[in-house]
Design an enzyme around this catalytic site. Structure first.
Site, PDB file in Angstrom:
ATOM      1  N   LYS A  43       0.831  -1.210   0.000  1.00 16.10           N
ATOM      2  CA  LYS A  43       0.000   0.000   0.000  1.00 16.10           C
ATOM      3  C   LYS A  43       0.866   1.262   0.000  1.00 16.10           C
ATOM      4  CE  LYS A  43      -3.824  -2.222   2.447  1.00 16.10           C
ATOM      5  NZ  LYS A  43      -4.587  -2.310   3.721  1.00 16.10           N
TER       6      LYS A  43
ATOM      7  N   ALA B  33      -1.391   0.857   6.494  1.00 12.59           N
ATOM      8  CA  ALA B  33      -1.524  -0.211   7.484  1.00 12.59           C
ATOM      9  C   ALA B  33      -2.381  -1.331   6.933  1.00 12.59           C
ATOM     10  CB  ALA B  33      -2.142   0.338   8.774  1.00 12.59           C
ATOM     11  N   ASP B  34      -2.226  -2.496   7.541  1.00 12.89           N
ATOM     12  CA  ASP B  34      -3.079  -3.629   7.203  1.00 12.89           C
ATOM     13  C   ASP B  34      -3.279  -4.482   8.452  1.00 12.89           C
ATOM     14  OD1 ASP B  34      -4.245  -4.970   4.605  1.00 12.89           O
ATOM     15  OD2 ASP B  34      -3.577  -6.583   5.936  1.00 12.89           O
ATOM     16  N   THR B  35      -4.510  -4.887   8.679  1.00 13.62           N
ATOM     17  CA  THR B  35      -4.838  -5.745   9.817  1.00 13.62           C
ATOM     18  C   THR B  35      -5.440  -7.035   9.290  1.00 13.62           C
ATOM     19  OG1 THR B  35      -5.239  -3.859  11.274  1.00 13.62           O
ATOM     20  CG2 THR B  35      -6.212  -5.962  11.933  1.00 13.62           C
TER      21      THR B  35
END
Length: 196
Positions: free
Chosen positions: A54, A74-76
């Site tokens: 990203k 961010a990534d969760t």
């Protein structure tokens, strides 16, 4: 001391809220980025990869930002039995996810990348939190699905909403489960000399 704005390349209103709760100004940047869910990768590695993907997409799509802006991506994702679980596509998929999570412990992994306009580079980090769900009967699952909180979130629940009543224990940080481990994020900002 005043700080420059954080340019958040994410559509998550929860991340924006957390940044603002830290006393920082947040500007949302819209980007297009694929989020391939590679089940062969370790969950932590995959989360970092997605966050960095990203960031690279943001720098490619918004090159003017690289000159002056502090950028956060961010990534969760959820890890259960070595399977990576992202955002459900529909109610049926959300139902399956919640049915699997109930009565068990899973890991919530949030990875993030911070770009510094001072060094023209970015640093990535992550945090993992163990979340245990209480048992849910079918009526409770359907009732929760009716809230629509499952839409657009990894694991099909929001701990800060109605989903919180099904969380029986937490080993790690609450904010990480919301999508951004703010203490670790702040540590990276300090490391990068984030200030005017």
């Amino acid at each position: 001391m005043t700080h420059p704005a954080i340019h958040l390349a994410s559509g998550s209103p929860r991340r924006k809220l957390l940044i603002e709760q830290m006393g920082l100004t947040c500007q949302v940047v819209r980007i297009q980025a694929e989020e391939p869910m590679d089940q062969s990768r370790h969950a932590a590695d995959l989360a970092i990869d997605l966050s960095e993907l990203k960031m690279k997409a943001c720098l490619d799509q918004k090159p003017e930002l690289a000159k002056y802006a502090w950028i956060l991506t961010a990534d969760t994702l959820i890890a259960l039995d070595d399977e990576k679980i992202g955002k459900p596509d529909d109610r049926q998929q959300a139902r399956k996810i919640l049915s699997r999570l109930q009565g068990r412990t899973h890991q919530v992994i949030s990875a993030f990348s911070v770009y510094s306009p001072l060094s023209k580079t970015f640093i990535s980090d992550l945090e993992s939190t163990d979340v245990t769900f209480s048992s849910m009967d079918q009526m409770e699952i359907e009732s929760y699905l009716d809230t629509k909180e499952w839409q657009g979130v990894a694991g099909a629940y929001r701990i800060q909403g109605c989903g919180g009543k099904y969380v029986s224990s937490l080993n790690g940080t609450f904010y990480n489960v919301m999508g951004l481990p703010i203490n670790r994020f702040y540590a990276i900002l300090r490391l990068l000399n984030f200030s005017n």
